[in-house]
Design a protein around this motif. Structure first.
Motif, PDB file in Angstrom:
ATOM      1  N   GLN A   9       7.109  -2.996 -10.471  1.00 21.64           N
ATOM      2  CA  GLN A   9       8.486  -3.016  -9.970  1.00 21.64           C
ATOM      3  C   GLN A   9       9.130  -1.633 -10.090  1.00 21.64           C
ATOM      4  O   GLN A   9       9.808  -1.170  -9.163  1.00 21.64           O
ATOM      5  N   ILE A  12       7.723   0.784  -7.468  1.00 24.07           N
ATOM      6  CA  ILE A  12       8.255   0.480  -6.137  1.00 24.07           C
ATOM      7  C   ILE A  12       9.669   1.040  -5.985  1.00 24.07           C
ATOM      8  O   ILE A  12      10.011   1.652  -4.964  1.00 24.07           O
ATOM      9  N   ARG A  13      10.479   0.864  -7.036  1.00 27.24           N
ATOM     10  CA  ARG A  13      11.856   1.371  -6.986  1.00 27.24           C
ATOM     11  C   ARG A  13      11.888   2.894  -7.033  1.00 27.24           C
ATOM     12  O   ARG A  13      12.608   3.543  -6.256  1.00 27.24           O
ATOM     13  N   LYS A  16      10.733   4.367  -3.853  1.00 22.87           N
ATOM     14  CA  LYS A  16      11.434   3.811  -2.690  1.00 22.87           C
ATOM     15  C   LYS A  16      10.435   3.308  -1.644  1.00 22.87           C
ATOM     16  O   LYS A  16      10.528   3.623  -0.448  1.00 22.87           O
ATOM     17  N   LEU A  18       9.997   0.408  -0.468  1.00 26.82           N
ATOM     18  CA  LEU A  18      10.500  -0.538   0.536  1.00 26.82           C
ATOM     19  C   LEU A  18      10.828   0.189   1.833  1.00 26.82           C
ATOM     20  O   LEU A  18      10.837  -0.417   2.908  1.00 26.82           O
ATOM     21  N   LEU A  21       8.487  -0.015   4.872  1.00 25.00           N
ATOM     22  CA  LEU A  21       8.501  -1.140   5.807  1.00 25.00           C
ATOM     23  C   LEU A  21       8.860  -0.687   7.217  1.00 25.00           C
ATOM     24  O   LEU A  21       8.387  -1.263   8.199  1.00 25.00           O
ATOM     25  N   PHE A 113      -0.381  -3.754  -0.869  1.00 20.54           N
ATOM     26  CA  PHE A 113       0.307  -3.296   0.339  1.00 20.54           C
ATOM     27  C   PHE A 113      -0.624  -3.387   1.549  1.00 20.54           C
ATOM     28  O   PHE A 113      -0.233  -3.868   2.618  1.00 20.54           O
TER      29      PHE A 113
END
Length: 233
Positions: A9, A12-13, A16, A18, A21, A113
């Motif tokens: 987690q 991922i943060r 960045k 996300l 996507l 991923f």
């Protein structure tokens, strides 16, 4: 396990991820546009590029696998290679966290991923193309619904193989500490598994895919195994 999940987690943060996507969506749109071109627009007296649903599904998988193996090298570069290149990994290793767990978290992110991207993209793109064909009828016949479960199993298995193959560039990336070298290696691997003639493709052979996936898994294991003693300078 809780520590590993927390590290995933945080990675991922911190990176960045996300935001990737958007790249996934763009890649899917590009594949969809190309598939529509060769299947429904670029037709002749003998029909389009794909004569059956099986041919079309295979075409989608070839392009998604190629795209996301290269994409995996970009994620590897962001999570691992850049950290070594810029020496920011030194700061991370100063925290009271096992180096092995930290590296394992990074590898898991890349692997999952790739698996999820290929699996979801395959299903989504195939569903859209089948829906378009229900109006255009360029591909003759109807989709055999009984074949869907076996097709889902094949997509799942192939996605896992591809995710393993996507870890192979880690070997060159770690040795050279170079992002371009990592991505170029991925392109060369994709070229290898996409090579062939007629209906034969290296990447379509289960034995070849499994062997390359095991090579990728082995590289990931070796990258993690000696990380506690490895000189990061």
């Amino acid at each position: 396990m809780k520590v590993l999940l927390k590290l995933i987690q945080l990675e991922i943060r911190k990176n960045k991820l996300l935001g990737l996507l958007k790249g996934v969506v763009i890649a899917n749109l590009a594949i969809l546009a190309f598939m529509i071109l060769v299947t429904y627009i670029d037709t002749s007296e003998n029909g389009g590029e794909f004569k059956t649903y099986a041919d079309m599904f295979e075409g989608v998988y070839i392009f998604t696998k190629a795209a996301f193996i290269i994409f995996a090298s970009v994620v590897l570069s962001k999570l691992v290679i850049d950290e070594y290149k810029n020496n920011t990994i030194t700061l991370l290793f100063m925290y009271p966290i096992s180096r092995k767990k930290l590296m394992t978290a990074k590898i898991i992110i890349v692997f999952l991923f790739t698996v999820v991207s290929i699996f979801v993209s395959d299903i989504l793109l195939n569903a859209i193309l089948v829906g378009i064909n229900s109006f255009t009828h360029v591909i003759p016949g109807s989709l055999d619904l009984n074949s869907i479960p076996s097709e889902l199993i094949r997509i799942s298995t192939d996605a896992v193989y591809a995710a393993g193959i996507g870890l192979i560039p880690l070997f060159i990336g770690m040795r050279k500490k170079s992002v371009p070298a990592t991505i170029v290696t991925a392109v060369l691997v994709v070229s290898l598994i996409s090579s062939g003639f007629g209906n034969f493709r290296m990447g379509n052979q289960v034995g070849v895919s499994l062997a390359l996936a095991l090579v990728g898994a082995g590289i990931a294991y070796l990258s993690i195994r000696n990380i506690e003693q490895k000189d990061i300078a």
